[in-house]
Design a protein around this motif. Sequence first.
Motif, PDB file in Angstrom:
ATOM      1  N   LYS A 167       4.363 -58.547 -80.815  1.00  0.00           N
ATOM      2  CA  LYS A 167       4.098 -57.021 -80.546  1.00  0.00           C
ATOM      3  C   LYS A 167       3.032 -56.609 -79.226  1.00  0.00           C
ATOM      4  O   LYS A 167       2.619 -55.134 -79.003  1.00  0.00           O
ATOM      5  CB  LYS A 167       3.227 -56.527 -82.260  1.00  0.00           C
ATOM      6  N   ASN A 226      16.768 -58.169 -86.406  1.00  0.00           N
ATOM      7  CA  ASN A 226      17.949 -57.541 -85.350  1.00  0.00           C
ATOM      8  C   ASN A 226      16.655 -57.340 -83.789  1.00  0.00           C
ATOM      9  O   ASN A 226      17.505 -57.516 -82.664  1.00  0.00           O
ATOM     10  CB  ASN A 226      17.974 -56.414 -85.560  1.00  0.00           C
ATOM     11  N   GLU A 227      15.330 -57.110 -83.650  1.00  0.00           N
ATOM     12  CA  GLU A 227      14.201 -57.225 -82.588  1.00  0.00           C
ATOM     13  C   GLU A 227      15.296 -58.936 -81.460  1.00  0.00           C
ATOM     14  O   GLU A 227      14.661 -59.104 -80.776  1.00  0.00           O
ATOM     15  CB  GLU A 227      13.515 -57.070 -82.987  1.00  0.00           C
ATOM     16  N   SER A 228      15.395 -59.808 -82.720  1.00  0.00           N
ATOM     17  CA  SER A 228      15.507 -61.219 -82.086  1.00  0.00           C
ATOM     18  C   SER A 228      16.687 -60.894 -81.628  1.00  0.00           C
ATOM     19  O   SER A 228      17.128 -62.798 -80.695  1.00  0.00           O
ATOM     20  CB  SER A 228      14.472 -62.038 -83.199  1.00  0.00           C
ATOM     21  N   ALA A 232      15.781 -54.670 -89.228  1.00  0.00           N
ATOM     22  CA  ALA A 232      15.577 -54.327 -87.946  1.00  0.00           C
ATOM     23  C   ALA A 232      14.350 -54.873 -87.038  1.00  0.00           C
ATOM     24  O   ALA A 232      14.674 -55.289 -85.422  1.00  0.00           O
ATOM     25  CB  ALA A 232      14.488 -52.802 -87.950  1.00  0.00           C
ATOM     26  N   ARG A 233      13.604 -55.398 -87.468  1.00  0.00           N
ATOM     27  CA  ARG A 233      12.831 -57.286 -87.389  1.00  0.00           C
ATOM     28  C   ARG A 233      13.978 -58.181 -86.639  1.00  0.00           C
ATOM     29  O   ARG A 233      14.033 -58.376 -85.805  1.00  0.00           O
ATOM     30  CB  ARG A 233      11.652 -57.381 -87.766  1.00  0.00           C
ATOM     31  N   ARG A 246      10.596 -63.331 -79.310  1.00  0.00           N
ATOM     32  CA  ARG A 246      10.136 -62.455 -78.465  1.00  0.00           C
ATOM     33  C   ARG A 246       8.770 -63.362 -77.963  1.00  0.00           C
ATOM     34  O   ARG A 246       8.720 -64.292 -76.618  1.00  0.00           O
ATOM     35  CB  ARG A 246      10.268 -61.261 -77.981  1.00  0.00           C
TER      36      ARG A 246
END
Length: 384
Positions: free
Chosen positions: A69, A303-305, A300-301, A153
Motif C-alpha cells: 500500500k 490482479n494487482e499482483s 482486484a487485489r 509488490r
Amino acid sequence: MPIRTRVAGALTAGLLLSAATPTAYAAETDTATHPGDVVTSAPTEFHPLPGQWTNTRAWHITYRSTTAKGGPNVVSGTVIVPNDGRTGPRPLVTYAVGTVGMGDSCAPSAGFPYGTTVEATLINQIVQRGWAVAVTDYEGLGTPGDHTYTVGRAEGTAMLDAARAAQRLGIPGVDADSPVGIMGYSQGGQASSWAAELHDSYAPELKVKGTATGGVPADLLKVAKADDGGLGSGLIFMAAAGQNAAFPELNLDAYLNPAGKALVDYFRTNCVAIDSIAGSFKKITDLTVKNPLEQPDWQARLNESHLGTHAPDAPVYLYHGTLDELIPYDVGQALRADWCARGANVSWHALPLLGHIGGVTVGALPAADWLADRFAGRGTGGNC
C-alpha cells in the motif's frame, strides 16, 4: 555507511529474530528514514548444509522497505559475502527464495546458521562465484506481523531494498557502484519478476544488469484455478492468508468455515514441508462458506499482483518446466508474451519434461551463468 551492529556479540539469526519487537523496530526506524536503510545488523553464519563450512562472512539485517500500500515497513534478511580478501567492486545478487512457509522459523535467515534453509546450496553456488548475495526474508517472515505471501509488490520492494541495504552496510567492494543481479524461482520468481518491473520506478539508482527468474506464478487467479483440489491446493489458502495480511479489509475469516480457519491458522505458524502435506488435495469449496476468489474485491487485489504489465528495463532470463504441476507452463509462456509485447529483452527457456522442483534444480546453474555474462558486460538479444 559503516556496519552498524546494534546487538553485542555474534548473535545467530534465530536469536536476533526472537529478540526483535515491534517497539524496538519503531525506535530504530526513527533513523532509518529511506527505503533500504539498515535498521539493525549483527554477524551471523552461512551454512548450506548442517556443519558445512563456507569461506564467507554474513550479517543478519533488518532494513526499511515499503508495503504493497506504499507505507513504510521493516523487513529482515541476510547478506553473505565471500571472505576472499577482495576489496574492489564485486557483483551483488539480490535473491528471493521459493515458498518456505509463513511461520517466522521458516525465514531463510533463521536457517542459514544451522544449514537448514532449503535453497542455501543454490545460494552457495552463487557466493562461490565471488558474488555478494542479499537474501530477503520477505515482509512479515522473521519480523512482526503476518507474512504477505504472494503479494507481488511487497515482495519486489523487499528484494530491491535488500540490495540497497547490502550496499549501505559498509562492506568493501559492495556499494552503490556494484553491478546488481536479481534472482529467484517460484515465490522467488514472483518476487524477482516484480523487482525487475519495479526497478525503473522504485530503485533506479541500482545498477541492475539482469534478472534471472523461473517458475513464475505471474497470474495468481489462473494458478489457483489449476491448483484447486490438487497437490498444491494448500498454496491457495497460504496465498489467501498472505493477501489478507497485506489487505485486512479482504476479511478472509468471513469466508472460511471452521475447517478452513483451522488450516489457515496452522499455516501461519508452520513451514512448507508440513504445510504441503496438511493442505494438499483440498477444494476451496470444502473449506469456505463462500469462495473469496469469486468476489470482486479479492479478484482486484489478486490482479494487482499480475505480472507482465510493465517491461523490465534490464534483460531477463525466464525459465519454466513444461510439466510444472504447481504453476502451469502456460502461465510462464503468457508472461514471456506479455513482456515481449512491451519491448522487454527476454531470453526464454522452456525446460522439457521437468516439473516444479526439477525446474529449479536444473535451471539454476544456466540462470547464474547468464547473470555472469551480464556482469561481464556481454550483450544479449533475447529470443522474443
